[in-house]
Design a protein around this motif. Structure first.
Motif, PDB file in Angstrom:
ATOM      1  N   GLY A   1     -10.893  80.453 -64.979  1.00  0.00           N
ATOM      2  CA  GLY A   1     -10.494  80.689 -63.593  1.00  0.00           C
ATOM      3  C   GLY A   1     -11.557  80.187 -62.639  1.00  0.00           C
ATOM      4  N   LEU A   2     -12.418  79.290 -63.112  1.00  0.00           N
ATOM      5  CA  LEU A   2     -13.509  78.787 -62.290  1.00  0.00           C
ATOM      6  C   LEU A   2     -12.995  77.938 -61.138  1.00  0.00           C
ATOM      7  CD1 LEU A   2     -15.926  77.682 -65.145  1.00  0.00           C
ATOM      8  CD2 LEU A   2     -16.256  79.641 -63.626  1.00  0.00           C
ATOM      9  N   GLY A   3     -13.655  78.055 -59.991  1.00  0.00           N
ATOM     10  CA  GLY A   3     -13.271  77.233 -58.852  1.00  0.00           C
ATOM     11  C   GLY A   3     -13.909  77.735 -57.575  1.00  0.00           C
ATOM     12  N   SER A   4     -13.634  77.030 -56.505  1.00  0.00           N
ATOM     13  CA  SER A   4     -14.195  77.385 -55.206  1.00  0.00           C
ATOM     14  C   SER A   4     -13.581  78.669 -54.673  1.00  0.00           C
ATOM     15  CB  SER A   4     -13.951  76.246 -54.212  1.00  0.00           C
ATOM     16  OG  SER A   4     -14.310  76.630 -52.911  1.00  0.00           O
ATOM     17  N   ARG A   5     -14.363  79.436 -53.924  1.00  0.00           N
ATOM     18  CA  ARG A   5     -13.849  80.648 -53.297  1.00  0.00           C
ATOM     19  C   ARG A   5     -13.669  80.471 -51.794  1.00  0.00           C
ATOM     20  NH1 ARG A   5     -16.502  85.900 -56.334  1.00  0.00           N
ATOM     21  NH2 ARG A   5     -16.084  85.195 -58.457  1.00  0.00           N
ATOM     22  N   GLY A   6     -13.838  79.269 -51.305  1.00  0.00           N
ATOM     23  CA  GLY A   6     -13.676  79.012 -49.880  1.00  0.00           C
ATOM     24  C   GLY A   6     -13.230  77.589 -49.649  1.00  0.00           C
ATOM     25  N   ARG A   7     -13.266  77.171 -48.389  1.00  0.00           N
ATOM     26  CA  ARG A   7     -12.804  75.830 -48.048  1.00  0.00           C
ATOM     27  C   ARG A   7     -13.779  74.752 -48.478  1.00  0.00           C
ATOM     28  NH1 ARG A   7     -10.405  76.596 -41.878  1.00  0.00           N
ATOM     29  NH2 ARG A   7      -8.884  78.227 -42.382  1.00  0.00           N
ATOM     30  N   ARG A   8     -15.053  75.110 -48.601  1.00  0.00           N
ATOM     31  CA  ARG A   8     -16.056  74.145 -49.024  1.00  0.00           C
ATOM     32  C   ARG A   8     -16.231  74.238 -50.535  1.00  0.00           C
ATOM     33  NH1 ARG A   8     -18.942  71.486 -45.535  1.00  0.00           N
ATOM     34  NH2 ARG A   8     -20.575  71.152 -47.079  1.00  0.00           N
ATOM     35  N   ALA A   9     -15.748  73.213 -51.218  1.00  0.00           N
ATOM     36  CA  ALA A   9     -15.756  73.269 -52.675  1.00  0.00           C
ATOM     37  C   ALA A   9     -17.112  72.931 -53.270  1.00  0.00           C
ATOM     38  CB  ALA A   9     -14.702  72.306 -53.223  1.00  0.00           C
TER      39      ALA A   9
END
Length: 211
Positions: A71-79
């Motif tokens: 489930g890894l990934g960005s938590r906001g708009r800036r990846a």
């Protein structure tokens, strides 16, 4: 089944851990803070990893596992390249250990748009794509890394995620996206990921999932 979950304290990751444990799987949760896990620590094998670029720690986390779910990934708009960089680290560890099955979370806009999508859905997709441009570019690079790897990968591509309940009632399209698929809960994304682990048709494919 012996499963390792990366991003185990994130929205989808927490659901993966909870549902996998409930289904009786042997779960290894890779975390930075074990206190944030959604189950009792006695129910999972915990691997605390301070740096996801530590190849030795990652290899230990994936060695001998039947499947790895991420489930890894960005938590906001800036990846900032988070999904690509972290997934590449996981891929290197899996290839070094000969662990083949990998299921990851991506996003619907990374995959092909349904040819018969209504105009309103196309406009919404375009607007959201402009706002989250960096995030989708990062996920596109992540999927390119998957395609170039030796793993038996599946990329699950949901639209807007919600905190709704697990229903088990959603649509999936291998190699595409459900028509007018606008939302899906994190719980149902996790449910789909676990179901797709054993689906040979989903290997080396993107799979759209939505209500």
């Amino acid at each position: 089944m012996r499963i390792t979950v990366f991003g185990a304290t994130g929205g989808v990751g927490r659901e993966l851990v909870r549902q996998a444990v409930a289904a009786g799987h042997e779960v290894t949760a890779v975390v930075r803070d074990p206190a944030r896990l959604p189950v009792r620590l006695s129910e999972v094998r915990v691997r605390t990893v301070t740096r996801l670029d530590d190849s030795e720690e990652l290899r230990e986390a994936v060695a001998g596992r039947d499947a790895v779910l991420s489930g890894l990934g960005s938590r906001g708009r800036r990846a900032d390249g988070v999904a690509e960089q972290l997934t590449r680290s996981v891929l290197r560890a899996m290839e070094a250990e000969g662990t083949r099955r990998l299921v990851v979370v991506s996003a619907a806009p990374v995959g092909p748009r349904p040819a018969d999508d209504p105009l309103v859905d196309r406009l919404v997709r375009k607007a959201v794509g402009a706002v989250l441009k960096e995030v989708y570019a990062d996920l596109t690079r992540m999927e390119a890394a998957l395609a170039a790897s030796a793993t038996d990968w599946t990329s699950v591509r949901p639209p807007k995620l919600t905190d709704g309940p697990l229903t088990g009632r959603y649509r999936t399209v291998i190699g595409g996206s459900p028509r007018s698929g606008r939302t899906v809960s994190r719980a149902d994304v996790a449910h789909a990921m676990l179901a797709l682990v054993d689906d040979p048709a989903a290997v080396k494919q993107g799979v759209g999932v939505a209500y």
